[in-house]
Write an enzyme that holds these catalytic residues in place. Structure first.
Site, PDB file in Angstrom:
ATOM      1  CB  CYS A   2      56.108 -29.060  76.197  1.00 52.25           C
ATOM      2  SG  CYS A   2      56.073 -28.588  74.615  1.00 52.25           S
ATOM      3  NE  ARG A  27      58.414 -27.225  81.800  1.00 52.34           N
ATOM      4  CZ  ARG A  27      59.556 -27.585  81.671  1.00 52.34           C
ATOM      5  NH1 ARG A  27      60.051 -26.799  82.958  1.00 52.34           N
ATOM      6  NH2 ARG A  27      60.363 -28.003  80.973  1.00 52.34           N
ATOM      7  CD1 TRP A  75      56.206 -21.675  73.972  1.00 45.54           C
ATOM      8  CD2 TRP A  75      57.662 -22.743  72.984  1.00 45.54           C
ATOM      9  NE1 TRP A  75      56.853 -20.454  73.600  1.00 45.54           N
ATOM     10  CE2 TRP A  75      58.085 -21.493  72.726  1.00 45.54           C
ATOM     11  CE3 TRP A  75      58.634 -23.433  72.582  1.00 45.54           C
ATOM     12  CZ2 TRP A  75      58.832 -20.733  72.038  1.00 45.54           C
ATOM     13  CZ3 TRP A  75      59.627 -23.225  71.702  1.00 45.54           C
ATOM     14  CH2 TRP A  75      59.642 -21.750  71.587  1.00 45.54           C
ATOM     15  CG  ASN A 100      59.595 -30.793  77.673  1.00 41.05           C
ATOM     16  OD1 ASN A 100      59.528 -29.787  76.764  1.00 41.05           O
ATOM     17  ND2 ASN A 100      60.145 -30.556  78.898  1.00 41.05           N
ATOM     18  N   GLY A 101      60.441 -31.897  74.634  1.00 38.60           N
ATOM     19  CA  GLY A 101      61.753 -32.069  73.885  1.00 38.60           C
ATOM     20  C   GLY A 101      61.436 -31.850  72.285  1.00 38.60           C
ATOM     21  CD  GLU A 484      66.534  -8.210  82.542  1.00 41.55           C
ATOM     22  OE1 GLU A 484      66.784  -8.616  81.421  1.00 41.55           O
ATOM     23  OE2 GLU A 484      65.304  -8.489  83.040  1.00 41.55           O
ATOM     24  CE  LYS A 488      61.881  -9.226  81.983  1.00 40.52           C
ATOM     25  NZ  LYS A 488      63.094  -9.580  82.467  1.00 40.52           N
ATOM     26  CD  GLU A 491      60.260 -11.367  78.751  1.00 42.05           C
ATOM     27  OE1 GLU A 491      60.853 -10.466  79.692  1.00 42.05           O
ATOM     28  OE2 GLU A 491      60.626 -12.628  78.917  1.00 42.05           O
ATOM     29  CG  HIS A 507      78.229   6.466  66.677  1.00 38.31           C
ATOM     30  ND1 HIS A 507      78.993   7.371  65.966  1.00 38.31           N
ATOM     31  CD2 HIS A 507      78.798   6.866  68.060  1.00 38.31           C
ATOM     32  CE1 HIS A 507      80.188   7.765  66.694  1.00 38.31           C
ATOM     33  NE2 HIS A 507      79.722   7.476  67.953  1.00 38.31           N
ATOM     34  CE  LYS A 606      60.566 -17.953  84.950  1.00 41.24           C
ATOM     35  NZ  LYS A 606      60.885 -16.505  84.806  1.00 41.24           N
TER      36      LYS A 606
END
Ligand code: AGP
Length: 611
Positions: A2, A27, A75, A100-101, A484, A488, A491, A507, A606
């Protein structure tokens, strides 16, 4: 998560709030909303589900104007993304709040407030805050400031708040604990926001509130109180960042811009930190040099992409610096007991410096007997930097795309500086240090060359557009690079991707191989190449489609089912940084083909400031 923004001024503030929301949208983008006190001092509110542009459309039909206002981009944590759950939340048309929180005791407060007769219009944890402030003003006879102070004293959890009330026009009260918030200082006008970038168009002067601070803001004054209610002075810092430093320019997406900014970002990260082919110890903190002599072990804690950077650093620390290193994701680290060996350096890695799990792990670690704490971070004023004894800033510049790119490669550069500085105390020879620092200085030029592969990678990406799964393979320090790359891809293109150390294929995951499962491999010309080749043959023999990024000199040949792209020859130590670039480009182009929202992929944000 947020983003919040607020303003109190002698002019109309809606354009400032809207612009701030656009800059904070990274955010969270589940909903957006604004509340202002209008010309008759009534609360006027506009909200929309989804992105800020939806809110703008709403405001074209119902314009809002006022000299004091608050705004929010969400968010979702408590309650689905919906209009009802969008902030600002309002109580009885008199108090409006953005938050926000996470309020952990919201259920208890909600039950009490329901008993008192409040009807809840949302599923959010935030709504209890606005009812509590309202009741403390009306039943308790408190003014807005005192009501906010009394309310935050009973909140458990994390908050950054902006509060306005019809009872006190011209006043904006703000408070923070555990969530980021800055005050922007203007000329007879003041602002709040979740980060400074939201306000760069208005001011370059900022106050960073401490944990538990509450600020009473009017257009002509700011008064700050600490958690105990004492009036306190907080310094004003001036930023040199330009208003356009977080803009896209001619690029299609922030992610594309940020991929291309990597040579410059890496140069910035290195600037002044290598002199005469030696890493400058003071880069880590004035007293770091003497303290580094006593470091015997390193513990790294981070999340997501930053965790992958830490994994590469573990390989480097153990092979170059001859120091044992443990690494763990912060959300796991913080919830289990640890045995801390003497002389252990605790390192957090975070682009934002606000990741709740990493920050909480750091706070725990400070009481656990670690020798020192060091943050590798991209945001100087962030909570993680402020909580750490030392910090090495990555200087990547603002990273807006949710998918981390330049933050990752600059983290690797910063970590390699740390590895060399520690290694020098553990038998790393001066010639080897000189060799590594030369490789680092050469990196921006190498990356420029790799970026030239863009068009060929774009062609490869066409093979991923209709796929639902992909495997990524690497060995040694290229394994976290493969992780990574897979992160990417999933995402931003929503293609399920998994990374494996290539030797692990047989395996289990080999069972997945068929022509519908593209397999991406990173294959620098190192001592593990022959091993990797055997692993790739296992894939080829089972009809898998291989996409191999290989060193210019690697003895690998294209064949049916095996595509090879040659990455310019690179030195082994910096190879994880170099090989990251083509994987970023591959996921970017795959996402373009899939038509996803590259910079703001679904369900993500983010800066993850909630647990
Ligand atoms: C990576 O692309 C993600 N955006 C995510 O994994 C991110 O790296 C993670 O949330 C940690 O963030 P931080 O570096 O700001 O702490």
């Amino acid at each position: 998560m947020c983003g919040i923004v607020g303003a109190v001024a002698h002019r109309l503030v809606t354009p400032v709030l809207l612009e701030g929301l656009k800059r904070l949208e990274y955010r969270g983008y589940d909903s957006a909303g604004i509340a202002v006190l209008d010309s008759t001092n009534q609360l006027a509110r506009a909200r929309a589900k989804g992105k800020v542009r939806g809110l703008e459309e709403v405001m074209q039909t119902t314009p809002l104007n006022g000299r004091v206002g608050i705004a929010h981009t969400r968010w979702a944590t408590h309650g689905v993304p919906s209009l009802e759950n969008a902030h600002p939340h309002i109580c009885r048309d008199t108090v409006a709040v953005v938050h926000n929180g996470i309020i952990e005791n919201h259920e208890t407060l909600r039950a009490e407030q329901k008993r008192k007769g409040h009807n809840f219009s949302s599923e959010t944890d935030t709504e209890v805050i606005v009812h509590e402030i309202h009741d403390k003003m009306t039943d308790g006879g408190l003014d807005l400031l005192a009501a906010v102070q009394a309310t935050v004293s009973i909140l458990e959890g994390a908050y950054a708040l902006g509060v306005i009330s019809t009872e006190e026009p011209g006043r904006l009260v703000t408070a923070r604990k555990g969530s980021p918030l800055v005050i922007g200082v203007g000329e007879r006008e003041h602002f709040i926001a979740s980060d400074i970038f939201a306000l760069l168009g208005e001011t370059q002067r900022f106050i960073f509130l401490e944990e538990g601070d509450v600020a009473d803001m009017r257009a002509d004054s700011i008064t700050i109180y600490d958690e105990d209610g004492n009036k306190v002075e907080r310094p004003i810092s001036e930023t040199k960042l330009a208003a356009d430093s977080a803009e896209k320019g001619s690029y299609r997406h922030y992610m594309e811009k940020e991929i291309y900014e990597q040579p410059q970002a890496i140069s910035n990260t290195l600037e002044g930190r290598i002199i005469n082919e030696k890493v400058v110890d003071e880069s880590f903190g004035p007293d770091a040099s003497a303290a580094f002599d006593l470091v015997k072990r390193v513990q790294i804690v981070a999340c997501g992409t930053s965790f992958h950077a830490g994994m590469v650093a573990k390989y480097w620390l153990e092979s170059i610096a001859n120091l044992p290193c443990d690494i763990e994701v912060a959300s796991e680290y913080r919830y289990r007991p640890h045995i801390v060996s003497e002389g252990t350096l605790f390192v957090t890695i975070s682009q934002s410096g606000e990741t709740a799990d990493t920050l909480a792990a750091l706070k725990e670690a400070k009481n656990m007997g670690y020798a020192h704490t060091l943050a590798i971070c991209n945001v100087p004023e962030s909570s993680i930097v402020r909580e750490s004894e030392w910090a090495l800033m990555t200087r990547a510049g603002p990273e807006i795309g949710v998918a981390s790119t330049k933050a990752f490669t600059t983290q690797l550069v910063a970590l390699l500086l740390l590895v060399v500085a520690l290694g020098r105390r553990n038998g790393l020879k001066a010639e080897k240090e000189a060799q590594i620092t030369r490789q680092l200085i050469n990196l921006p030029a190498e990356i420029e060359q790799v970026l030239e592969l863009d068009q060929e990678i774009k062609q490869w990406a066409k093979c991923f557009g209709d796929k639902h799964h992909a495997l990524y393979l690497g060995r040694g320090e290229q394994y976290p690079v493969a992780m990574e790359g897979a992160l990417k891809l999933k995402e931003i293109s929503y293609i399920h991707a998994e990374a494996y150390p290539a030797g692990e294929l047989k395996h289990g995951p080999l069972a997945l191989i068929d022509e519908e499962m593209p397999v991406v491999a990173v294959a620098p010309n190192n001592e593990l190449l022959e091993k990797l080749k055997s692993n790739l043959q296992e894939v080829q023999a089972r009809g898998g489609q291989l996409f191999v990024f290989a060193d210019a000199n690697a003895p690998l040949d294209a064949a049916p089912g095996v595509k090879i792209l040659r990455v310019a020859e690179t030195d082994e130590v910096v190879a994880p940084i170099v090989y990251t670039i083509p994987l970023q480009l591959l996921s970017y182009h795959a996402a373009l083909i899939k038509g996803t929202d590259v910079d703001q992929p679904r369900n993500l944000a983010k800066s993850v400031t909630v647990e």
